[in-house]
Design an enzyme around this catalytic site. Structure first.
Site, PDB file in Angstrom:
ATOM      1  N   ASP A   1     -17.832  32.410 155.837  1.00 27.95           N
ATOM      2  CA  ASP A   1     -17.331  33.673 155.296  1.00 27.95           C
ATOM      3  C   ASP A   1     -15.847  33.592 154.959  1.00 27.95           C
ATOM      4  O   ASP A   1     -15.421  34.052 153.897  1.00 27.95           O
ATOM      5  CB  ASP A   1     -17.573  34.805 156.294  1.00 27.95           C
ATOM      6  CG  ASP A   1     -17.080  36.137 155.769  1.00 27.95           C
ATOM      7  OD1 ASP A   1     -17.471  36.517 154.643  1.00 27.95           O
ATOM      8  OD2 ASP A   1     -16.298  36.806 156.479  1.00 27.95           O
TER       9      ASP A   1
ATOM     10  N   MET B   1     -30.722  31.212 173.724  1.00 27.92           N
ATOM     11  CA  MET B   1     -30.528  32.009 172.507  1.00 27.92           C
ATOM     12  C   MET B   1     -29.070  32.427 172.333  1.00 27.92           C
ATOM     13  O   MET B   1     -28.570  32.504 171.215  1.00 27.92           O
ATOM     14  CB  MET B   1     -31.437  33.247 172.510  1.00 27.92           C
ATOM     15  CG  MET B   1     -32.916  32.911 172.402  1.00 27.92           C
ATOM     16  SD  MET B   1     -33.317  31.772 171.040  1.00 27.92           S
ATOM     17  CE  MET B   1     -32.732  32.685 169.634  1.00 27.92           C
ATOM     18  N   GLU B   2     -28.380  32.655 173.443  1.00 29.76           N
ATOM     19  CA  GLU B   2     -26.961  33.012 173.362  1.00 29.76           C
ATOM     20  C   GLU B   2     -26.138  31.841 172.843  1.00 29.76           C
ATOM     21  O   GLU B   2     -25.253  32.023 172.000  1.00 29.76           O
ATOM     22  CB  GLU B   2     -26.469  33.483 174.741  1.00 29.76           C
ATOM     23  CG  GLU B   2     -26.975  34.849 175.143  1.00 29.76           C
ATOM     24  CD  GLU B   2     -28.464  34.939 175.477  1.00 29.76           C
ATOM     25  OE1 GLU B   2     -28.995  36.059 175.515  1.00 29.76           O
ATOM     26  OE2 GLU B   2     -29.113  33.879 175.701  1.00 29.76           O
TER      27      GLU B   2
ATOM     28  N   LEU C   1     -36.594  41.181 171.560  1.00 26.09           N
ATOM     29  CA  LEU C   1     -37.213  40.768 172.818  1.00 26.09           C
ATOM     30  C   LEU C   1     -36.313  39.930 173.723  1.00 26.09           C
ATOM     31  O   LEU C   1     -36.735  39.509 174.791  1.00 26.09           O
ATOM     32  CB  LEU C   1     -38.554  40.056 172.581  1.00 26.09           C
ATOM     33  CG  LEU C   1     -39.541  40.775 171.657  1.00 26.09           C
ATOM     34  CD1 LEU C   1     -40.798  39.939 171.465  1.00 26.09           C
ATOM     35  CD2 LEU C   1     -39.884  42.158 172.183  1.00 26.09           C
ATOM     36  N   CYS C   2     -35.066  39.653 173.301  1.00 23.92           N
ATOM     37  CA  CYS C   2     -34.122  38.964 174.181  1.00 23.92           C
ATOM     38  C   CYS C   2     -33.619  39.947 175.235  1.00 23.92           C
ATOM     39  O   CYS C   2     -33.357  41.112 174.933  1.00 23.92           O
ATOM     40  CB  CYS C   2     -32.924  38.438 173.397  1.00 23.92           C
ATOM     41  SG  CYS C   2     -33.142  36.807 172.731  1.00 23.92           S
ATOM     42  N   HIS C   3     -33.458  39.448 176.453  1.00 25.11           N
ATOM     43  CA  HIS C   3     -32.920  40.279 177.523  1.00 25.11           C
ATOM     44  C   HIS C   3     -31.400  40.361 177.401  1.00 25.11           C
ATOM     45  O   HIS C   3     -30.760  39.352 177.096  1.00 25.11           O
ATOM     46  CB  HIS C   3     -33.265  39.668 178.891  1.00 25.11           C
ATOM     47  CG  HIS C   3     -34.714  39.684 179.199  1.00 25.11           C
ATOM     48  ND1 HIS C   3     -35.577  38.701 178.747  1.00 25.11           N
ATOM     49  CD2 HIS C   3     -35.472  40.557 179.898  1.00 25.11           C
ATOM     50  CE1 HIS C   3     -36.797  38.975 179.162  1.00 25.11           C
ATOM     51  NE2 HIS C   3     -36.767  40.096 179.862  1.00 25.11           N
TER      52      HIS C   3
END
EC number: 4.6.1.17
Length: 162
Positions: free
Chosen positions: A128, A113-114, A75-77
């Site tokens: 990692d 969110m980014e 749902l993120c643009h």
């Protein structure tokens, strides 16, 4: 409390329509912390890590992650980011690395969110690259530090809403 914008009147998840929103400059800063043994941090900082420059690789991964956020988070643009910055600061006195990200654009929706994705993936990449040396590193305190722009205005972590 605000209603959840990603839920429609039927209770179903949906992508929010931002078509009628104004284009404004929007920025967001986020952070993540990764704790590790002093020996692991020394290995990274000395440039002797067998996988190469850990911080340079993690920085590129964080930038790439910000650009791919809409592929990862439902749902993120998809956004046309104008800037992604990933700063990595070794904090040997606390046996940790602090990651601070900045995302910026001129658009109709925010970049929180980014920025959070960039911080998370940067930390995951450090993990990692170092897991062969130490498996019990701890990624913690992934959080939004600040956001500006849009209807909700300016947010700074730890400040009380007025």
């Amino acid at each position: 409390m605000n209603t959840l914008t990603h839920i429609n009147t039927n209770g179903d998840a949906h992508m929010v329509d931002v078509g009628d929103k104004d284009i404004t400059e929007r920025t967001a800063r986020a952070e993540a912390i990764i704790e590790m043994a002093p020996e692991t941090l020394t290995l990274i900082l000395s440039g002797q890590h067998h996988k190469g420059d850990v911080f340079a690789t993690a920085r590129i991964a964080g930038i790439m992650a910000a650009k791919k956020t809409s592929d990862l988070i439902p749902l993120c643009h998809p956004l046309m980011l104008t800037k992604v910055e990933v700063d990595i600061e070794a904090q040997p006195e606390q046996n940790q690395v602090r990651i601070i990200t900045l995302c910026k654009l001129k658009g109709k929706t925010g970049v929180e969110m980014e920025a959070l994705t960039a911080a998370s993936v940067t930390a995951l990449t450090i993990y990692d690259m170092c897991k062969a040396v130490q498996k019990d590193m701890i990624i913690k305190e992934v959080r939004l530090l600040e956001k500006q722009g849009g209807k909700s205005g300016h947010f700074v972590a730890g400040e009380t809403a007025l």
